[in-house]
Design an enzyme around this catalytic site. Sequence first.
Site, PDB file in Angstrom:
ATOM      1  N   ASP A 161     -28.647  28.006 -49.526  1.00 54.24           N
ATOM      2  CA  ASP A 161     -27.862  29.745 -49.043  1.00 54.24           C
ATOM      3  C   ASP A 161     -26.915  30.414 -49.850  1.00 54.24           C
ATOM      4  O   ASP A 161     -26.234  29.112 -50.322  1.00 54.24           O
ATOM      5  CB  ASP A 161     -27.434  28.819 -47.895  1.00 54.24           C
ATOM      6  CG  ASP A 161     -28.280  28.737 -46.153  1.00 54.24           C
ATOM      7  OD1 ASP A 161     -29.272  29.708 -46.820  1.00 54.24           O
ATOM      8  OD2 ASP A 161     -27.899  28.504 -45.492  1.00 54.24           O
TER       9      ASP A 161
ATOM     10  N   GLU B 268     -26.459  22.670 -36.214  1.00 54.65           N
ATOM     11  CA  GLU B 268     -26.079  23.069 -35.241  1.00 54.65           C
ATOM     12  C   GLU B 268     -26.851  22.720 -34.171  1.00 54.65           C
ATOM     13  O   GLU B 268     -26.121  23.223 -33.318  1.00 54.65           O
ATOM     14  CB  GLU B 268     -26.796  24.671 -35.920  1.00 54.65           C
ATOM     15  CG  GLU B 268     -25.893  25.258 -37.421  1.00 54.65           C
ATOM     16  CD  GLU B 268     -26.623  26.483 -38.328  1.00 54.65           C
ATOM     17  OE1 GLU B 268     -27.989  26.411 -38.185  1.00 54.65           O
ATOM     18  OE2 GLU B 268     -25.506  27.268 -38.389  1.00 54.65           O
TER      19      GLU B 268
ATOM     20  N   LEU C 290     -18.509  25.827 -41.469  1.00 49.57           N
ATOM     21  CA  LEU C 290     -17.835  27.738 -41.579  1.00 49.57           C
ATOM     22  C   LEU C 290     -19.405  28.188 -41.134  1.00 49.57           C
ATOM     23  O   LEU C 290     -20.070  28.708 -41.739  1.00 49.57           O
ATOM     24  CB  LEU C 290     -17.632  28.498 -42.718  1.00 49.57           C
ATOM     25  CG  LEU C 290     -16.222  29.086 -42.574  1.00 49.57           C
ATOM     26  CD1 LEU C 290     -17.208  31.024 -42.008  1.00 49.57           C
ATOM     27  CD2 LEU C 290     -15.213  29.277 -41.392  1.00 49.57           C
ATOM     28  N   ASP C 291     -19.178  28.877 -39.917  1.00 51.39           N
ATOM     29  CA  ASP C 291     -20.618  28.660 -38.985  1.00 51.39           C
ATOM     30  C   ASP C 291     -20.630  30.680 -38.723  1.00 51.39           C
ATOM     31  O   ASP C 291     -19.053  30.690 -38.442  1.00 51.39           O
ATOM     32  CB  ASP C 291     -21.234  28.088 -38.019  1.00 51.39           C
ATOM     33  CG  ASP C 291     -21.967  29.410 -36.961  1.00 51.39           C
ATOM     34  OD1 ASP C 291     -23.295  29.244 -37.451  1.00 51.39           O
ATOM     35  OD2 ASP C 291     -22.186  29.715 -35.657  1.00 51.39           O
TER      36      ASP C 291
ATOM     37  N   ASP D  37     -21.194  22.054 -39.781  1.00 47.90           N
ATOM     38  CA  ASP D  37     -21.620  23.101 -40.516  1.00 47.90           C
ATOM     39  C   ASP D  37     -20.129  24.092 -40.431  1.00 47.90           C
ATOM     40  O   ASP D  37     -19.362  23.767 -39.205  1.00 47.90           O
ATOM     41  CB  ASP D  37     -21.702  23.970 -38.965  1.00 47.90           C
ATOM     42  CG  ASP D  37     -21.885  25.317 -39.400  1.00 47.90           C
ATOM     43  OD1 ASP D  37     -21.568  25.528 -40.484  1.00 47.90           O
ATOM     44  OD2 ASP D  37     -23.228  25.872 -39.516  1.00 47.90           O
TER      45      ASP D  37
ATOM     46  N   ASP E 290     -16.527  29.192 -46.880  1.00 47.47           N
ATOM     47  CA  ASP E 290     -17.518  28.330 -46.438  1.00 47.47           C
ATOM     48  C   ASP E 290     -17.336  26.774 -47.296  1.00 47.47           C
ATOM     49  O   ASP E 290     -17.179  25.999 -46.912  1.00 47.47           O
ATOM     50  CB  ASP E 290     -19.343  28.413 -46.824  1.00 47.47           C
ATOM     51  CG  ASP E 290     -19.766  29.573 -45.749  1.00 47.47           C
ATOM     52  OD1 ASP E 290     -20.121  29.292 -45.224  1.00 47.47           O
ATOM     53  OD2 ASP E 290     -20.861  30.402 -46.749  1.00 47.47           O
TER      54      ASP E 290
ATOM     55  N   GLU F  94     -23.469  21.447 -43.866  1.00 50.43           N
ATOM     56  CA  GLU F  94     -23.817  22.331 -44.334  1.00 50.43           C
ATOM     57  C   GLU F  94     -23.478  22.121 -45.656  1.00 50.43           C
ATOM     58  O   GLU F  94     -25.113  23.163 -46.444  1.00 50.43           O
ATOM     59  CB  GLU F  94     -24.413  23.295 -43.195  1.00 50.43           C
ATOM     60  CG  GLU F  94     -25.235  24.245 -43.587  1.00 50.43           C
ATOM     61  CD  GLU F  94     -25.323  25.750 -43.134  1.00 50.43           C
ATOM     62  OE1 GLU F  94     -23.804  25.674 -42.227  1.00 50.43           O
ATOM     63  OE2 GLU F  94     -25.547  26.024 -42.515  1.00 50.43           O
ATOM     64  N   GLU F  95     -22.741  22.431 -45.981  1.00 53.95           N
ATOM     65  CA  GLU F  95     -22.612  22.351 -47.708  1.00 53.95           C
ATOM     66  C   GLU F  95     -22.809  21.389 -48.768  1.00 53.95           C
ATOM     67  O   GLU F  95     -22.537  22.032 -50.027  1.00 53.95           O
ATOM     68  CB  GLU F  95     -21.073  23.387 -47.851  1.00 53.95           C
ATOM     69  CG  GLU F  95     -20.689  24.482 -46.742  1.00 53.95           C
ATOM     70  CD  GLU F  95     -21.544  25.812 -47.105  1.00 53.95           C
ATOM     71  OE1 GLU F  95     -22.064  25.665 -47.988  1.00 53.95           O
ATOM     72  OE2 GLU F  95     -21.461  26.475 -45.785  1.00 53.95           O
TER      73      GLU F  95
HETATM   74  O1  LIG Z   1     -28.656  36.659 -40.216  1.00 50.42           O
HETATM   75  P1  LIG Z   1     -29.705  36.101 -39.016  1.00 50.42           P
HETATM   76  O2  LIG Z   1     -30.274  36.208 -39.369  1.00 50.42           O
HETATM   77  O3  LIG Z   1     -29.644  37.281 -37.565  1.00 50.42           O
HETATM   78  O4  LIG Z   1     -28.884  34.953 -38.658  1.00 50.42           O
HETATM   79  C1  LIG Z   1     -28.081  34.488 -37.974  1.00 50.42           C
HETATM   80  C2  LIG Z   1     -27.277  32.924 -37.854  1.00 50.42           C
HETATM   81  O5  LIG Z   1     -27.325  32.585 -39.138  1.00 50.42           O
HETATM   82  C3  LIG Z   1     -25.978  32.202 -38.963  1.00 50.42           C
HETATM   83  O6  LIG Z   1     -24.937  33.202 -39.222  1.00 50.42           O
HETATM   84  C4  LIG Z   1     -26.371  30.330 -39.569  1.00 50.42           C
HETATM   85  O7  LIG Z   1     -24.531  29.669 -40.522  1.00 50.42           O
HETATM   86  P2  LIG Z   1     -24.391  29.757 -41.220  1.00 50.42           P
HETATM   87  O8  LIG Z   1     -23.425  31.250 -41.642  1.00 50.42           O
HETATM   88  O9  LIG Z   1     -23.376  28.143 -41.074  1.00 50.42           O
HETATM   89  O10 LIG Z   1     -24.872  29.918 -42.411  1.00 50.42           O
HETATM   90  C5  LIG Z   1     -25.596  31.514 -37.025  1.00 50.42           C
HETATM   91  O11 LIG Z   1     -24.148  31.614 -36.908  1.00 50.42           O
HETATM   92  C6  LIG Z   1     -26.048  32.855 -36.676  1.00 50.42           C
HETATM   93  O12 LIG Z   1     -26.572  32.931 -35.442  1.00 50.42           O
HETATM   94 MG   LIG Z   2     -24.094  28.575 -38.916  1.00 53.19          MG
HETATM   95 MG   LIG Z   3     -21.918  27.648 -42.092  1.00 55.28          MG
END
Ligand SMILES: O=P(O)(O)OC[C@H]1O[C@](O)(COP(=O)(O)O)[C@@H](O)[C@@H]1O
Ligand SMILES: [Mg+2]
Ligand SMILES: [Mg+2]
Length: 327
Positions: free
Chosen positions: A47, A257, A96-97, A94, A53, A75-76
Site C-alpha cells: 500500500d 480494521e 491512520l485509517d 491501523d 501514516d 498495518e504499517e
Molecule cells: O478507496 P476505496 O477503494 O473506496 O477504499 C476506501 C477504504 O480504504 C480505506 O481507506 C483503507 O484504510 P487505510 O487508509 O488505512 O489503508 C478505508 O478507510 C476505506 O473504507
Molecule cells: Mg484503514
Molecule cells: Mg491505515
Amino acid sequence: MAIETGRIPAGLRPAMTALAGAAAELAVLIRRGGDLGAAVGTNADGDGQKALDVIADEMFCTALRGAGVRWLASEEQEQALALDPQGSLAVAIDPLDGSSNIDTNVSIGTIFSIYPAEDTAEASFLRPTRQQIGAGYVIYGPRCAMMVSFGDGVQQYLLDPDTGAFRLVDGRLTMPDCSFEFAINASNYRHWSRPIRAYIDDCVAGIEGPRETNFNMRWIASLVAETHRILTRGGIFLYPSDARKGYERGRLRMLYECAPIAFLIEQAGGRATDACEPILDQAATALHQRTPLVFGSAEKVARVAAYHDLPETEVSALFGHRGLFRA
Ligand SMILES: O=P(O)(O)OC[C@H]1O[C@](O)(COP(=O)(O)O)[C@@H](O)[C@@H]1O
Ligand SMILES: [Mg+2]
Ligand SMILES: [Mg+2]
C-alpha cells in the site's frame, strides 16, 4: 490522565491511556496541517504510505512501550513487534485509517484491537476475533471522539480541547436500526458478484423496486467515518470482494480494521459479516489478511447474506421481477 478511566477495566488502563495520549497528540498535529499527505513510499503489503501514516505509526508504537503491551501488530509494519516481554496484552492497530482523505481535510481515524498476549505473536493475533478483550477507534473529525468496547457495550469519549483528555459522554451507545442509507464504493459495480449487485440494484431502484423504499447513499472512503455515521444513525456498509486483481478478499484488513469494527458494531446491537458469515466467528490466518466486510443494522446485514442464498435465476433477474424481498 489522557482519558477518564473509571469505566475501563483495570488491566487495560495503561494501554488505553497510552492510546488516548497518542491520539490526542495526533489530533493536534492533524489540526495544525502541513504536508501530512505527501507520498513517502509503500508499506510491507504494497500500500502507498503517506507521511501521516508513518508519523502515526511511530507515535502509537512509542506510546505503547511501557503500557503492558507484549505484542504490537501494525498495518504499517511487516511483522508484529515485541514490545514488553512482561506485558499481558497484544494490540493490533491501523494507526491512520482513511489515508486518501488526509489532503482533503475529511475525517480520518485510528482503529485498534486488544487481545490477551500469548507466547508468540501468531498465537496472540491469529485466533477467533471474538476473543478480543477491547476494540475501538478514534475519529479525527470536526469533533475528535473515541468509541470503544470492552465487551460490555460501547462507550463514547470526546476529546476536550481545553484539557487534552478524552471525557466519557455515553456509557452504553446503541445503534439505531431504522435507516435507509447504504455505503459502498459504487465505482466497483462492474466487478461485484451477482448477489451484491442485486442487493444494490434493489436499493437504487427505490420505491419502484422490490424493496418499495427510497434509499440514500454515502461513501466517505474512511472506514472510521462510515462506522461513526452508522453507529450514530444506522445504515449499512459494504466492502465486498470483487473481480479486480488483489480484491479477491476485498480491501480491508481482518486484524486492524474488520475485527475491531465488527466487535464494536455487535456490542452496539448491529451485525458484521464477510457478506455471509459473522466476522467474529473467524480468525485471520496471516497478520495482513484481508476480508470482505458488511456491517450495520442487523436486519440489513442479514438481508445481504440472504441474497447470497437466492437461486441464480433470482439474483440475475431484473429487479422488477425479483419478488422475494419486499422492504
Ligand atoms: O478507496 P476505496 O477503494 O473506496 O477504499 C476506501 C477504504 O480504504 C480505506 O481507506 C483503507 O484504510 P487505510 O487508509 O488505512 O489503508 C478505508 O478507510 C476505506 O473504507
Ligand atoms: Mg484503514
Ligand atoms: Mg491505515
